[in-house]
Design a protein around this motif. Structure first.
Motif, mmCIF file in Angstrom:
data_model
loop_
_atom_site.group_PDB
_atom_site.id
_atom_site.type_symbol
_atom_site.label_atom_id
_atom_site.label_comp_id
_atom_site.label_asym_id
_atom_site.label_seq_id
_atom_site.Cartn_x
_atom_site.Cartn_y
_atom_site.Cartn_z
ATOM 1 N N GLY A 58 0.821 -1.211 0.000
ATOM 2 C CA GLY A 58 0.000 0.000 0.000
ATOM 3 C C GLY A 58 0.848 1.251 0.000
ATOM 4 O O GLY A 58 0.557 2.215 -0.711
ATOM 5 N N ALA A 59 1.923 1.235 0.793
ATOM 6 C CA ALA A 59 2.824 2.387 0.849
ATOM 7 C C ALA A 59 3.481 2.621 -0.501
ATOM 8 O O ALA A 59 3.604 3.767 -0.956
ATOM 9 N N LEU A 60 3.898 1.540 -1.145
ATOM 10 C CA LEU A 60 4.547 1.668 -2.444
ATOM 11 C C LEU A 60 3.604 2.294 -3.466
ATOM 12 O O LEU A 60 4.000 3.139 -4.277
ATOM 13 N N PHE A 83 3.489 6.032 -2.682
ATOM 14 C CA PHE A 83 4.686 6.734 -3.146
ATOM 15 C C PHE A 83 4.712 6.811 -4.673
ATOM 16 O O PHE A 83 5.156 7.812 -5.248
ATOM 17 N N ASP A 84 4.231 5.753 -5.331
ATOM 18 C CA ASP A 84 4.154 5.782 -6.799
ATOM 19 C C ASP A 84 3.226 6.893 -7.279
ATOM 20 O O ASP A 84 3.482 7.539 -8.299
ATOM 21 N N HIS A 85 2.145 7.106 -6.545
ATOM 22 C CA HIS A 85 1.225 8.193 -6.909
ATOM 23 C C HIS A 85 1.940 9.541 -6.827
ATOM 24 O O HIS A 85 1.803 10.378 -7.726
ATOM 25 N N PRO A 112 7.977 13.420 -10.368
ATOM 26 C CA PRO A 112 8.955 12.334 -10.532
ATOM 27 C C PRO A 112 10.265 12.554 -9.795
ATOM 28 O O PRO A 112 10.970 11.583 -9.502
ATOM 29 N N ASN A 113 10.610 13.799 -9.498
ATOM 30 C CA ASN A 113 11.887 14.087 -8.855
ATOM 31 C C ASN A 113 11.748 14.399 -7.363
ATOM 32 O O ASN A 113 12.671 14.953 -6.759
ATOM 33 N N ASP A 114 10.615 14.050 -6.787
ATOM 34 C CA ASP A 114 10.414 14.295 -5.359
ATOM 35 C C ASP A 114 11.374 13.404 -4.565
ATOM 36 O O ASP A 114 11.203 12.185 -4.498
ATOM 37 N N ILE A 115 12.387 13.997 -3.958
ATOM 38 C CA ILE A 115 13.449 13.216 -3.321
ATOM 39 C C ILE A 115 12.939 12.412 -2.137
ATOM 40 O O ILE A 115 13.382 11.281 -1.896
ATOM 41 N N VAL A 116 11.986 12.961 -1.394
ATOM 42 C CA VAL A 116 11.462 12.241 -0.228
ATOM 43 C C VAL A 116 10.717 10.988 -0.672
ATOM 44 O O VAL A 116 10.934 9.899 -0.143
ATOM 45 N N ALA A 117 9.839 11.136 -1.662
ATOM 46 C CA ALA A 117 9.083 9.985 -2.161
ATOM 47 C C ALA A 117 10.009 8.963 -2.819
ATOM 48 O O ALA A 117 9.793 7.746 -2.693
ATOM 49 N N LEU A 118 11.055 9.432 -3.493
ATOM 50 C CA LEU A 118 12.011 8.514 -4.103
ATOM 51 C C LEU A 118 12.720 7.668 -3.056
ATOM 52 O O LEU A 118 12.860 6.448 -3.209
ATOM 53 N N ILE A 119 13.142 8.303 -1.983
ATOM 54 C CA ILE A 119 13.833 7.577 -0.911
ATOM 55 C C ILE A 119 12.883 6.594 -0.233
ATOM 56 O O ILE A 119 13.222 5.422 -0.011
ATOM 57 N N ASP A 120 11.671 7.056 0.086
ATOM 58 C CA ASP A 120 10.713 6.183 0.767
ATOM 59 C C ASP A 120 10.283 5.031 -0.132
ATOM 60 O O ASP A 120 10.094 3.896 0.327
ATOM 61 N N TYR A 176 12.105 3.676 -2.490
ATOM 62 C CA TYR A 176 13.233 2.744 -2.549
ATOM 63 C C TYR A 176 13.266 1.868 -1.296
ATOM 64 O O TYR A 176 13.511 0.658 -1.380
ATOM 65 N N ASP A 177 13.005 2.474 -0.143
ATOM 66 C CA ASP A 177 12.975 1.696 1.105
ATOM 67 C C ASP A 177 11.901 0.611 1.032
ATOM 68 O O ASP A 177 12.126 -0.530 1.474
ATOM 69 N N ALA A 178 10.741 0.968 0.486
ATOM 70 C CA ALA A 178 9.660 -0.011 0.357
ATOM 71 C C ALA A 178 10.058 -1.131 -0.603
ATOM 72 O O ALA A 178 9.799 -2.312 -0.342
ATOM 73 N N LEU A 179 10.699 -0.759 -1.700
ATOM 74 C CA LEU A 179 11.150 -1.763 -2.658
ATOM 75 C C LEU A 179 12.180 -2.703 -2.038
ATOM 76 O O LEU A 179 12.178 -3.909 -2.286
#
Length: 215
Positions: free
Chosen positions: A171-173, A176-178, A184-192, A194-197
């Motif tokens: 669900g979190a992924l 964050f995908d949304h 696309p370059n939101d650094i916080v969402a990218l990091i989070d 990646y953590d989920a992945l």
């Protein structure tokens, strides 16, 4: 165009006296810190009733990890300008991360008394529920905030992080995908994201654009 942000790690002293490293994402990179702190301190001593420079000082102290002083300055800003919701959010976040959850709740509740915007009310309600460890109520509040104000990524980020906390990684992924589909370059969402992945063991995979599966 996505907003450019800067990331940094700061060491914060908790109420217990222990230290904790906190990852911050800032709208602008602090530069010439010591000179700015000195200048702002001098200005505030000369004009103690002003709030704009005091807010600038509080933001700088927040960005550099001097949270005890930042908390003091934010409280004084609120006394002068009680309608500044962002100040409550920064103040509450610091108190929450420092383990002072009851104080954070008091700050968020005070913010609620100043806010008439329903989505912001729901977001604050979610933060209060998190502090009280009522994660189900927090999920409902943040989902309501995203429904009321779908273009505000702050609501989505709070929802995604709470889903991570509840171990709803899929669900979190999706959350964050949304965010990344819009910014696309939101650094916080990218990091989070990646953590989920990493948790799902799919760090080297990509989502298929046709069916949504990972390959």
């Amino acid at each position: 165009m996505s907003k450019k942000t800067f990331s940094c790690m700061v060491s914060v002293t908790l109420l217990s006296g222990s230290e904790r490293n906190v990852y911050l994402v800032l709208d602008q990179k602090p530069t010439r810190i010591n000179q700015k702190l000195k200048t702002l301190d001098q200005y505030i001593q000369k004009y103690p009733s002003g709030w704009k420079k005091r807010l600038e000082l509080a933001n700088l102290l927040y960005a550099t990890g001097d949270w005890q002083r930042a908390i003091e300055e934010y409280h004084q800003v609120i006394e002068r300008q009680p309608q500044l919701v962002e100040v409550y959010l920064n103040l509450g976040k610091m108190l929450q991360l420092m383990g002072q959850e009851a104080d954070a709740v008091a700050v968020y509740e005070k913010a609620l008394s100043q806010v008439r915007h329903e989505a912001t009310q729901q977001h604050l309600g979610g933060l209060i529920a998190v502090c009280r460890h009522d994660l189900e109520a927090a999920i409902v509040a943040f989902e309501s905030a995203t429904a009321l104000e779908p273009d505000n990524m702050t609501h989505w980020l709070a929802l995604g992080r709470l889903q991570m906390q509840k171990e709803d990684i899929s669900g979190a992924l999706g959350t964050f995908d949304h965010i990344l589909s819009v910014h696309p370059n939101d650094i916080v969402a990218l990091i989070d994201s990646y953590d989920a992945l990493m948790i799902l063991g799919m760090s080297g995979k990509r989502r298929c654009g046709c069916c949504g599966c990972w390959n």
